[in-house]
Design a protein around this motif. Sequence first.
Motif, PDB file in Angstrom:
ATOM      1  N   GLY A  42       0.946  -1.235   0.021  1.00  0.00           N
ATOM      2  CA  GLY A  42      -0.084  -0.212  -0.007  1.00  0.00           C
ATOM      3  C   GLY A  42       0.928   1.367   0.114  1.00  0.00           C
ATOM      4  N   SER A  43       2.197   1.044  -0.135  1.00  0.00           N
ATOM      5  CA  SER A  43       3.015   2.280  -0.355  1.00  0.00           C
ATOM      6  C   SER A  43       2.810   3.204  -1.523  1.00  0.00           C
ATOM      7  CB  SER A  43       4.532   1.896   0.028  1.00  0.00           C
ATOM      8  OG  SER A  43       5.409   2.994  -0.396  1.00  0.00           O
ATOM      9  N   TRP A  74       1.287  -8.430   3.686  1.00  0.00           N
ATOM     10  CA  TRP A  74       0.695  -7.101   3.539  1.00  0.00           C
ATOM     11  C   TRP A  74       1.794  -6.228   3.889  1.00  0.00           C
ATOM     12  CZ3 TRP A  74      -4.158  -6.947   1.999  1.00  0.00           C
ATOM     13  CH2 TRP A  74      -4.910  -7.929   2.050  1.00  0.00           C
ATOM     14  N   ALA A  75       1.987  -5.239   3.058  1.00  0.00           N
ATOM     15  CA  ALA A  75       3.280  -4.047   3.222  1.00  0.00           C
ATOM     16  C   ALA A  75       2.435  -2.942   2.987  1.00  0.00           C
ATOM     17  CB  ALA A  75       4.061  -4.231   2.197  1.00  0.00           C
ATOM     18  N   TYR A 104       0.311   4.908   8.343  1.00  0.00           N
ATOM     19  CA  TYR A 104      -0.385   6.203   8.098  1.00  0.00           C
ATOM     20  C   TYR A 104      -1.617   6.181   9.329  1.00  0.00           C
ATOM     21  CZ  TYR A 104       1.020   7.406   3.316  1.00  0.00           C
ATOM     22  OH  TYR A 104       1.639   7.856   2.282  1.00  0.00           O
ATOM     23  N   TYR A 105      -1.318   7.310  10.046  1.00  0.00           N
ATOM     24  CA  TYR A 105      -2.323   7.599  11.246  1.00  0.00           C
ATOM     25  C   TYR A 105      -2.391   6.139  11.927  1.00  0.00           C
ATOM     26  CZ  TYR A 105      -2.883  12.215   9.883  1.00  0.00           C
ATOM     27  OH  TYR A 105      -2.663  13.316   9.466  1.00  0.00           O
ATOM     28  N   ALA A 106      -1.405   5.733  12.126  1.00  0.00           N
ATOM     29  CA  ALA A 106      -1.341   4.545  13.134  1.00  0.00           C
ATOM     30  C   ALA A 106      -2.211   3.233  12.455  1.00  0.00           C
ATOM     31  CB  ALA A 106      -2.054   4.489  14.594  1.00  0.00           C
ATOM     32  N   GLY A 107      -2.249   3.325  11.353  1.00  0.00           N
ATOM     33  CA  GLY A 107      -2.871   1.931  10.406  1.00  0.00           C
ATOM     34  C   GLY A 107      -2.284   1.819   9.258  1.00  0.00           C
ATOM     35  N   ILE A 108      -2.915   0.840   8.558  1.00  0.00           N
ATOM     36  CA  ILE A 108      -2.202   0.673   7.349  1.00  0.00           C
ATOM     37  C   ILE A 108      -3.038   1.723   6.179  1.00  0.00           C
ATOM     38  CG2 ILE A 108      -2.075  -1.880   7.230  1.00  0.00           C
ATOM     39  CD1 ILE A 108      -4.724  -2.341   5.969  1.00  0.00           C
ATOM     40  N   THR A 109      -2.402   1.884   5.073  1.00  0.00           N
ATOM     41  CA  THR A 109      -2.993   3.007   4.227  1.00  0.00           C
ATOM     42  C   THR A 109      -4.401   2.773   3.698  1.00  0.00           C
ATOM     43  OG1 THR A 109      -2.247   1.814   2.149  1.00  0.00           O
ATOM     44  CG2 THR A 109      -0.824   3.468   3.303  1.00  0.00           C
ATOM     45  N   GLN A 157      -4.121  -5.997  14.237  1.00  0.00           N
ATOM     46  CA  GLN A 157      -5.117  -6.281  13.296  1.00  0.00           C
ATOM     47  C   GLN A 157      -4.754  -7.435  12.804  1.00  0.00           C
ATOM     48  OE1 GLN A 157      -4.727  -3.743   9.742  1.00  0.00           O
ATOM     49  NE2 GLN A 157      -7.177  -3.789   9.553  1.00  0.00           N
ATOM     50  N   MET A 158      -3.428  -7.875  12.239  1.00  0.00           N
ATOM     51  CA  MET A 158      -2.900  -9.231  11.808  1.00  0.00           C
ATOM     52  C   MET A 158      -3.336 -10.352  12.584  1.00  0.00           C
ATOM     53  SD  MET A 158      -1.508  -8.657   8.893  1.00  0.00           S
ATOM     54  CE  MET A 158      -2.246  -7.365   8.150  1.00  0.00           C
TER      55      MET A 158
END
Length: 231
Positions: free
Chosen positions: A8-9, A83-84, A88-93, A139-140
């Motif tokens: 998600g980068s 999952w990479a 972003y704001y303490a989460g994934i994008t 989450q994972m």
Amino acid sequence: MKVLAISGSPHMGDGNTAMILDPFLEGMKEAGANVDLFYTRNLKIGPCNGDMSCWFKNPGKCGQDDDMLMLLPKFKEADVIVWASPVYYAGITGPLKNLMDRQLPLHILGESSGKKQKVVLVSSCGFWDISMFDPLVAQMKALYARPEGNTEFVGALLRPGADPMRDMMKGDGAAVLESIFKAAKEAGRQLVKEGNISEEIQKGVSKKFMPEEEYQKAAKAMMEQIKKSIN
Ligand SMILES: Cc1cc2nc3c(=O)[nH]c(=O)nc-3n(C[C@H](O)[C@H](O)[C@H](O)COP(=O)(O)O)c2cc1C
């Protein structure tokens, strides 16, 4: 072994997350895995609309016609899912979360996916403190470390304080970072050859590479550079 990696980068192969993800995938490839890597930035994937048609109207089929149709079979076939994401704001994008939600056609309640899958998280963040990754790891674990599930959360390659790394690569700092990239690559080899990633190797990826004070200065200097480059 089939590996499906989704990043998600938004910086894709040029970002901080890629500095860990790339050697990790390289290690897996060298150990014989078949690796497919996708960047959300190159995909057209809308958010789940939550109408549950993929469960109750056309089971297993999503009503939206976008790139998720191409990815769903890949999720089904994968032995390993990576999952990479940058934090972003303490989460994934957001785009990665949209993609994650769109797996719903594969996870119809009460039906097992049939295949035992291993899952790895790869992430980088700007903050110094590794606790910034806690929500992503939680989450994972909530998703993939369930006793009744068919999945195994193998571990996480977490790179806090990642912001000065690109700059460091241009100078003497490259040697300092070498052991981190080596650990990421070894993680890939271990996963394919041994089915897990040792704690020691995971720690090697997160290792501090400069004193915190120096880091804060370097991060500030990098922000100044970005500011100049976009103005
Ligand atoms: C919108 C946005 C939100 C961010 N939120 C956080 C955050 O909550 N915590 C943190 O440590 N870093 C945060 N960062 C910094 C990124 O996580 C960090 O720069 C990361 O290494 C970028 O990876 P990339 O180059 O692969 O995109 C944020 C960056 C952006 C652009």
